[in-house]
Scaffold this active site. Structure first.
Site, PDB file in Angstrom:
ATOM      1  N   SER A 178       0.839  -1.186   0.000  1.00  0.00           N
ATOM      2  CA  SER A 178       0.000   0.000   0.000  1.00  0.00           C
ATOM      3  C   SER A 178       0.884   1.250   0.000  1.00  0.00           C
ATOM      4  O   SER A 178       1.744   1.373  -0.871  1.00  0.00           O
ATOM      5  CB  SER A 178      -0.960  -0.042   1.196  1.00  0.00           C
ATOM      6  N   ASP A 406      -8.784  -5.950  -5.158  1.00  0.00           N
ATOM      7  CA  ASP A 406      -8.317  -4.785  -4.422  1.00  0.00           C
ATOM      8  C   ASP A 406      -8.706  -3.495  -5.141  1.00  0.00           C
ATOM      9  O   ASP A 406      -8.251  -3.255  -6.263  1.00  0.00           O
ATOM     10  CB  ASP A 406      -6.798  -4.869  -4.279  1.00  0.00           C
ATOM     11  N   HIS A 431      -5.968  -6.895  -0.919  1.00  0.00           N
ATOM     12  CA  HIS A 431      -4.979  -5.819  -0.765  1.00  0.00           C
ATOM     13  C   HIS A 431      -3.677  -6.371  -0.181  1.00  0.00           C
ATOM     14  O   HIS A 431      -3.655  -6.872   0.935  1.00  0.00           O
ATOM     15  CB  HIS A 431      -5.566  -4.738   0.143  1.00  0.00           C
TER      16      HIS A 431
END
Length: 472
Positions: A178, A406, A431
């Site tokens: 991320s 995601d 994710h």
């Protein structure tokens, strides 16, 4: 169906970015952040905790103040001969939490003869440049930038090479998920002499300006829920108007407060908006949401059943607390400042391509709110100026992995750019699921992705040792 529901839970509850959006969309911002779920690692996680003195300002010469940056080291499988060092580029939270939830690094350490290093991002966890005053005002927060964080990482690696016998002539590989994945990619771009490559998992490096449409994230969210069950997204979409109709007067607010078992009853329109934001933060369960064509009250009673699965899974809660969200392990205060300065990601919904109430992206409103909160104005084009946007083909040795469940994949690199800037797409992947420990629920696609990632990293390590110049 059960497997897809679990994957959707993981898709929206993985640690990582908080979306920087106006208050009307703030609850949508944390769909996939921290969670009560934790990895079940296949290895015992033993690490030592260390600190390094870092400059508060790496790029100026007037300020000579310093702070202690925390980092973790695990060297059980490290080998000085032919080994490697995997370096986690910490993101917006406590580094121990990320360490415990990045099982992939622990799983591959023995195979790569690797030392593991987890570096905490400045202004998060215990790495606070001004201690308790770090978040007092924008003057103290002025050094919370991705550039300063990358410089911390570079200085830390130089320190490790100087102080750990055998580390000087070993390849360092950056890894992150991320925002941490964005940092890993940017680290390789800006400091290619420090790390030989980077694994950037679920890294939305293109979620800036107009590089991708502002509605792509919520469109993917809606697509995911359409896959999870018939009429689920339609039920969620219908719930907004049902709430609006029922809360036009005090009697309706009282009924809804009781129906949803809220700890704090609804009193006004602001409370109602907070409720809708909170519900938006929680959409993970479709079991009770298979019929949108119900009366308002029946639909919202089903909404309660879905909320109860998420917030009262133990069955012990007497009421549902709207102040409780899925973001407690991450540094929301620091991230709010970053979102108001350089990490400016446009997000919007239209209620047509997605299951949410319409909210256009309004940079001026967002900017005004940032100034009100922090006394700063965002610079929406700075990240693309600093890191190149889509013009990154001159860089090498970066893996961009994205799961197709995601929503962040909409702002990620999903196609190969060159033969060394490669994209790995993970069908049924959540994710940065590839950074988690191997798990019995993992789809075969994520197992294959991890195997391919290791293959690339082994090639970088071989190339490093084949190079006539090993000192970096």
């Amino acid at each position: 169906m059960g497997r897809l529901v679990l994957l959707l839970l993981l898709a929206f509850l993985m640690p990582g970015l908080a979306i920087p959006v106006p208050p009307a969309l703030k609850a949508l911002s944390n769909l996939h952040l921290s969670t009560s779920f934790t990895s079940r690692p296949s290895v015992v996680m033993k690490y030592s905790i260390h600190y390094i003195e870092q400059k508060i300002d790496h790029f100026g010469f007037k300020n000579d103040k310093t702070f202690n940056q925390r980092y973790l080291i695990a060297d059980q499988h490290w080998r000085k001969e032919g080994g490697s060092i995997l370096f986690y580029t910490g993101n917006e939270g406590d580094i121990i939490w990320f360490c415990n939830n990045t099982g992939f690094m622990w799983d591959v350490a023995e195979e790569l003869k690797a030392m593991l290093v987890f570096a905490e991002h400045r202004y998060y966890g215990q790495s606070l440049p001004f201690g308790a005053d770090s978040f007092r005002d924008s003057r103290h927060l002025n050094f919370l930038t991705s550039e300063q964080a990358l410089a911390d990482f570079a200085e830390l690696i130089k320190h490790l090479k100087r102080t750990i016998p055998g580390a000087e002539n070993q390849p360092f590989i950056a890894l992150g998920g991320s925002y941490g994945g964005m940092l890993a990619a940017w680290f390789r771009m800006k400091y290619p002499h420090i790390v030989v490559g980077a694994l950037a998992a679920s890294a939305p490096i293109w979620q800036f300006e107009d590089i991708v449409p502002c509605g792509v994230f919520m469109k993917i969210v809606t697509t995911d829920f359409k896959r999870s069950g018939p009429n689920c997204s339609e039920s969620i979409q219908s719930s907004w108007d049902a709430i609006n109709r029922l809360t036009r007067n005090g009697t309706g607010m009282d009924w809804l407060s009781e129906a949803l078992h809220l700890c704090t009853p609804l009193k006004n329109a602001q409370d109602v908006q907070h409720l809708k934001d909170w519900i938006s933060d929680t959409w993970v369960v479709c079991q009770y949401l298979n019929n949108p064509n119900l009366s308002d009250k029946k639909l919202l009673q089903n909404i309660f059943q879905a909320l109860n699965v998420y917030y009262n899974y133990s069955g012990q809660a007497r009421c549902l607390n709207m102040s409780e969200t899925s973001t407690s392990s991450l540094g929301s205060l620091g991230w709010s400042y970053q979102a108001c300065t350089e990490i400016v990601m446009p997000f919007c919904t239209n209620g047509i391509d997605d299951m949410f109430e319409p909210h256009p992206w309004d940079l001026k409103t967002f900017s005004d709110e940032c100034f009100k909160q922090w006394g700063v104005k965002p610079r929406p084009s700075w990240i693309t100026s600093m890191y190149g946007g889509k013009n990154i083909s001159s860089h090498t040795n970066i893996i961009f992995s994205n799961g197709d469940l995601d929503p962040w994949s909409g702002g990620g690199v999903t196609k190969n750019i060159t033969n060394t800037l490669v994209a790995i797409i993970i069908p049924e992947g959540a994710h940065h699921l590839d950074l988690r420990a191997n798990n019995a629920f993992d789809p075969m696609t994520v197992l294959l992705a991890r195997s391919l990632e290791v293959k690339y990293m082994k090639q970088w390590i071989r190339d490093f040792y084949a190079s006539p110049r090993k000192k970096h």
